[in-house]
Write a protein that holds these residues in place. Structure first.
Motif, PDB file in Angstrom:
ATOM      1  N   TYR A 141       0.817  -1.211   0.000  1.00  0.00           N
ATOM      2  CA  TYR A 141       0.000   0.000   0.000  1.00  0.00           C
ATOM      3  C   TYR A 141       0.855   1.268   0.000  1.00  0.00           C
ATOM      4  N   SER A 142       2.032   1.208   0.614  1.00  0.00           N
ATOM      5  CA  SER A 142       2.917   2.370   0.613  1.00  0.00           C
ATOM      6  C   SER A 142       3.414   2.683  -0.786  1.00  0.00           C
ATOM      7  N   GLU A 143       3.722   1.644  -1.543  1.00  0.00           N
ATOM      8  CA  GLU A 143       4.223   1.863  -2.894  1.00  0.00           C
ATOM      9  C   GLU A 143       3.140   2.382  -3.823  1.00  0.00           C
ATOM     10  N   ILE A 144       1.909   1.901  -3.662  1.00  0.00           N
ATOM     11  CA  ILE A 144       0.809   2.431  -4.480  1.00  0.00           C
ATOM     12  C   ILE A 144       0.651   3.931  -4.226  1.00  0.00           C
ATOM     13  N   ALA A 145       0.723   4.337  -2.955  1.00  0.00           N
ATOM     14  CA  ALA A 145       0.607   5.763  -2.610  1.00  0.00           C
ATOM     15  C   ALA A 145       1.792   6.553  -3.143  1.00  0.00           C
ATOM     16  N   ARG A 146       2.988   6.006  -3.027  1.00  0.00           N
ATOM     17  CA  ARG A 146       4.186   6.712  -3.519  1.00  0.00           C
ATOM     18  C   ARG A 146       4.115   6.909  -5.030  1.00  0.00           C
ATOM     19  N   GLU A 147       3.692   5.872  -5.749  1.00  0.00           N
ATOM     20  CA  GLU A 147       3.591   5.996  -7.199  1.00  0.00           C
ATOM     21  C   GLU A 147       2.509   6.995  -7.595  1.00  0.00           C
ATOM     22  N   MET A 148       1.460   7.076  -6.788  1.00  0.00           N
ATOM     23  CA  MET A 148       0.409   8.055  -7.065  1.00  0.00           C
ATOM     24  C   MET A 148       0.954   9.473  -6.941  1.00  0.00           C
ATOM     25  N   VAL A 149       1.765   9.716  -5.915  1.00  0.00           N
ATOM     26  CA  VAL A 149       2.360  11.038  -5.730  1.00  0.00           C
ATOM     27  C   VAL A 149       3.334  11.353  -6.860  1.00  0.00           C
ATOM     28  N   VAL A 150       4.153  10.386  -7.231  1.00  0.00           N
ATOM     29  CA  VAL A 150       5.153  10.605  -8.281  1.00  0.00           C
ATOM     30  C   VAL A 150       4.492  10.860  -9.626  1.00  0.00           C
ATOM     31  N   SER A 151       3.475  10.050  -9.957  1.00  0.00           N
ATOM     32  CA  SER A 151       2.824  10.177 -11.263  1.00  0.00           C
ATOM     33  C   SER A 151       1.881  11.374 -11.340  1.00  0.00           C
ATOM     34  N   GLY A 152       1.344  11.785 -10.194  1.00  0.00           N
ATOM     35  CA  GLY A 152       0.359  12.851 -10.193  1.00  0.00           C
ATOM     36  C   GLY A 152      -1.014  12.394 -10.655  1.00  0.00           C
ATOM     37  N   ASP A 153      -1.168  11.096 -10.905  1.00  0.00           N
ATOM     38  CA  ASP A 153      -2.450  10.535 -11.326  1.00  0.00           C
ATOM     39  C   ASP A 153      -3.179  10.013 -10.089  1.00  0.00           C
ATOM     40  N   TYR A 154      -4.156  10.772  -9.621  1.00  0.00           N
ATOM     41  CA  TYR A 154      -4.895  10.392  -8.430  1.00  0.00           C
ATOM     42  C   TYR A 154      -6.208   9.683  -8.760  1.00  0.00           C
ATOM     43  N   LEU A 155      -6.384   9.355 -10.022  1.00  0.00           N
ATOM     44  CA  LEU A 155      -7.584   8.645 -10.452  1.00  0.00           C
ATOM     45  C   LEU A 155      -7.357   7.133 -10.489  1.00  0.00           C
ATOM     46  N   THR A 156      -6.270   6.716 -11.118  1.00  0.00           N
ATOM     47  CA  THR A 156      -5.991   5.292 -11.311  1.00  0.00           C
ATOM     48  C   THR A 156      -4.793   4.875 -10.474  1.00  0.00           C
ATOM     49  N   PRO A 157      -4.991   4.118  -9.398  1.00  0.00           N
ATOM     50  CA  PRO A 157      -3.845   3.629  -8.605  1.00  0.00           C
ATOM     51  C   PRO A 157      -2.989   2.682  -9.439  1.00  0.00           C
ATOM     52  N   ARG A 158      -1.691   2.665  -9.125  1.00  0.00           N
ATOM     53  CA  ARG A 158      -0.762   1.781  -9.836  1.00  0.00           C
ATOM     54  C   ARG A 158       0.204   1.139  -8.863  1.00  0.00           C
ATOM     55  N   LEU A 159       0.602  -0.070  -9.205  1.00  0.00           N
ATOM     56  CA  LEU A 159       1.628  -0.798  -8.467  1.00  0.00           C
ATOM     57  C   LEU A 159       2.643  -1.313  -9.469  1.00  0.00           C
ATOM     58  N   ALA A 160       3.924  -1.029  -9.227  1.00  0.00           N
ATOM     59  CA  ALA A 160       4.990  -1.396 -10.168  1.00  0.00           C
ATOM     60  C   ALA A 160       4.692  -0.839 -11.557  1.00  0.00           C
ATOM     61  N   GLY A 161       4.086   0.342 -11.586  1.00  0.00           N
ATOM     62  CA  GLY A 161       3.805   1.002 -12.852  1.00  0.00           C
ATOM     63  C   GLY A 161       2.601   0.488 -13.592  1.00  0.00           C
ATOM     64  N   MET A 162       1.914  -0.523 -13.053  1.00  0.00           N
ATOM     65  CA  MET A 162       0.786  -1.114 -13.753  1.00  0.00           C
ATOM     66  C   MET A 162      -0.523  -0.832 -13.015  1.00  0.00           C
ATOM     67  N   THR A 163      -1.581  -0.711 -13.777  1.00  0.00           N
ATOM     68  CA  THR A 163      -2.894  -0.385 -13.237  1.00  0.00           C
ATOM     69  C   THR A 163      -3.285  -1.342 -12.116  1.00  0.00           C
ATOM     70  N   PHE A 164      -3.724  -0.766 -10.996  1.00  0.00           N
ATOM     71  CA  PHE A 164      -4.113  -1.572  -9.832  1.00  0.00           C
ATOM     72  C   PHE A 164      -5.509  -1.147  -9.411  1.00  0.00           C
ATOM     73  N   LEU A 165      -6.500  -1.877  -9.891  1.00  0.00           N
ATOM     74  CA  LEU A 165      -7.899  -1.528  -9.666  1.00  0.00           C
ATOM     75  C   LEU A 165      -8.570  -2.458  -8.666  1.00  0.00           C
ATOM     76  N   GLU A 166      -7.785  -3.055  -7.797  1.00  0.00           N
ATOM     77  CA  GLU A 166      -8.323  -4.026  -6.856  1.00  0.00           C
ATOM     78  C   GLU A 166      -9.191  -3.385  -5.785  1.00  0.00           C
ATOM     79  N   LYS A 167      -8.809  -2.202  -5.314  1.00  0.00           N
ATOM     80  CA  LYS A 167      -9.527  -1.522  -4.242  1.00  0.00           C
ATOM     81  C   LYS A 167      -9.770  -0.066  -4.633  1.00  0.00           C
ATOM     82  N   PRO A 168     -10.812   0.562  -4.061  1.00  0.00           N
ATOM     83  CA  PRO A 168     -11.007   2.002  -4.261  1.00  0.00           C
ATOM     84  C   PRO A 168      -9.837   2.780  -3.665  1.00  0.00           C
ATOM     85  N   PRO A 169      -9.716   4.064  -3.979  1.00  0.00           N
ATOM     86  CA  PRO A 169      -8.470   4.781  -3.663  1.00  0.00           C
ATOM     87  C   PRO A 169      -8.476   5.645  -2.411  1.00  0.00           C
TER      88      PRO A 169
END
Length: 578
Positions: free
Chosen positions: A38-66
């Motif tokens: 969960y920490s990495e999903i949040a970190r990638e969200m901050v880095v990418s600036g995309d607060y709509l689609t969560p990502r893990l390891a750069g790939m779309t992660f739609l398992e849970k709401p954000p």
């Protein structure tokens, strides 16, 4: 005057609970896979600036709401990437949950019950533990609890502003729970409320729930993200609703923990030390006849709440320990009501059922097998036969040695002394001074035990985290260097390096039912691509576990240079370390 006393209680409770849950909050490393995940999903969200689609390891992660990831992202923006900031929200939610049961307990059963309920909830083993873990279960549990408590408080009010705002609060908290973990945020409260009205025969409450405005409020909060996520990700609706919300509930992975009775030992251990009073407390709260049920609306509501959470997740084919956390707040209030009735008596009633409860817990653990609880202490988090493979951080490795145990000896002695001395003090005080003295003695004893236990957990960091190797690597890492994990994905590694890493020979949770991003092939590699890079002029670092390294060292013709190592993992390079 009563309002002033409530405010004073809330301020004092907030101070003590803040210290209790905040003590050594950032000392322990982020443990894989959950906290790193969960920490990495949040970190990638901050880095990418995309607060709509969560990502893990750069790939779309739609398992849970954000929602939880949004909160974690805000903590990162304010305080940076560190253990304290990432655990701040779970601790805040844990404190808020205790304050909520105090307010509800005080309103329904008196100040004493409210204070006891807050103490019982805060010191319950599972609740305390999850208040120190980067995980969304504490958040959804508290949101769901606040919603149900608001509904029950509102149902006690006459139609008007107080009732309206309480019912609106129910819909708001249900929406937040839905935005945190999906449909259970509204399904479980709906089942609890529906069965409660059926049990009491009071369907007229539906007319005064302000359903049109409440549903509108719920949809205004929940719908926007779901609509925007579906527009941005065509595969979202099928994956999120069908696969994650329904198929996950109905699909049974292998392992003994997936049995229907699996949550029984979880409840009995997670509620410690208050488990020892559980049978008497339930019996006390059930001591009314069918004809008296309308006089005990609050008690019935809390019993149904705890019961439905337990049954709902026990019926699920997919089980994880934190799932039953939402039943702890109602149990805390019910137990507090029982303790308040014993307040002026002498002795501790635990001796009547406590030993039987402990014996039943031990028996169930024996039946489950040692591997099930051991899984939660293992760094790999993919202990054979305990959980499904997609929860794993690295390949399954049967490690029977515990090199950390000698270092924990002092803590074990301290914990043992606390429990023995505390148990003696509790029995003596309860018999000589009354139950109230025994209760506070037990509360203090268990609080000290939990704090000492929490203080000892950093000694397990090497088993559950690669923070040490990440620190070594980050000190020498240059912008052009490449970092690769081999047959592993250490989910805390990109958090500590604050960069994306390459992955070879492992997919696990990255095997989503969604299309992989077109450019993912640049960091999800096959072995041929890895060795091509390994023999290039560029500097490449590789992390893997020791067992895999030994196999690789004997079977591969590649040259490996050891940069650093721990008892569990190795950091290698294709260049001779300086």
């Amino acid at each position: 005057m009563k309002s002033d006393a409530s405010i004073r209680d809330l301020l004092v409770l907030t101070l003590f609970l803040g210290l209790f849950f905040g003590f050594k909050l950032g000392d322990r490393a982020l443990w894989s896979p959950e906290e790193g995940h969960y920490s990495e999903i949040a970190r990638e969200m901050v880095v990418s600036g995309d607060y709509l689609t969560p990502r893990l390891a750069g790939m779309t992660f739609l398992e849970k709401p954000p929602l939880f990831v949004w909160l974690e992202s805000a903590a990162i923006k304010l305080f940076g990437v560190n253990e304290w900031s990432l655990r701040l929200w779970p601790a805040i939610f844990a404190v808020a949950g205790c304050l909520a049961v105090y307010v509800a307990g005080r309103e329904w059963f008196g100040r004493r019950t409210g204070l006891i309920a807050a103490a019982v909830l805060a010191t319950s083993a599972l609740y305390f533990g999850l208040g120190h873990i980067v995980n969304l279960d504490m958040a959804v549990s508290v949101q769901m609890s606040c919603g149900l408590l608001a509904f029950l408080s509102g149902s006690r009010e006459l139609p008007g502003c107080k009732r309206r705002f309480a019912m609106w609060a129910f819909f708001v908290f249900s929406a937040l729970a839905t935005l945190t973990k999906g449909l259970i945020g509204i399904v479980i409260p709906g089942v609890v409320i529906g069965s409660w009205m059926l049990f009491l025969g009071e369907w007229k409450i539906l007319k005064t729930m302000y359903l049109p405005s409440g549903i509108l409020l719920f949809l205004l909060l929940v719908a926007p993200w779901h609509i925007l996520a579906a527009r941005a990700n065509p595969e979202f609706l099928n994956y999120y609703f069908i696969h994650q919300q329904f198929q996950r509930y109905l699909t049974k992975p292998e392992g003994p923990f997936q049995q229907p009775w699996a949550f029984v030992p979880v409840l009995l251990l997670g509620l410690l030390p208050w488990t020892l009073f559980l049978v008497q407390a339930v019996r006390y709260n059930l001591s009314f006849s069918w004809w008296q049920r309308r006089r005990y609306k609050e008690v019935i509501f809390l019993l149904l709440w705890a019961g439905w959470v337990f049954l709902f997740f026990s019926a699920s084919r997919f089980k994880v320990i934190p799932y039953i956390l939402p039943m702890f707040p109602p149990l805390a209030i019910l137990m507090a009501r029982y303790f308040a009735a014993l307040w002026a008596t002498r002795g501790m009633p635990v001796v009547r059922s406590g030993p039987w409860i402990l014996a039943a817990t031990i028996l169930l653990l024996v039946v489950a097998g040692g591997s099930a609880p051991q899984h939660y202490l293992e760094r790999h988090s993919s202990w054979p036969s305990a959980v499904s493979g997609d929860e794993g951080t690295v390949v399954e490795t049967d490690m029977k040695e515990y090199g950390e145990l000698p270092a924990m000896t002092l803590y074990v002695y301290a914990q043992t002394a606390i429990l023995l001395l505390g148990a003696a003090a509790t029995l003596i005080l309860s018999r000589s001074r009354g139950f109230r003295w025994g209760f506070w003695s037990l509360t203090l004893t268990w609080s000290l035990f939990l704090l000492v236990l929490n203080g000892s957990l950093p000694l397990l960091d090497q088993r559950r985290s690669v923070k040490g190797l990440a620190s070594v690597l980050r000190a020498r890492l240059k912008p052009a260097d490449e970092v690769t994990t081999y047959q592993a994905y250490y989910q805390d590694l990109p958090v500590y390096l604050q960069c994306r890493i390459d992955i070879v020979g492992w997919t696990g949770q990255l095997e989503f039912d969604v299309p992989v991003e077109k450019n993912a092939s640049s960091w999800v590699l096959d072995e041929a691509k890895l060795w091509e890079r390994w023999n290039s002029p560029e500097t490449v670092y590789l992390l893997t576990n020791r067992e895999t390294y030994e196999k690789l060292r004997h079977s591969s013709k590649q040259k490996f240079h050891m940069v650093s190592e721990t008892s569990y993992d190795v950091l290698l390079s294709n260049k001779t370390p300086a």
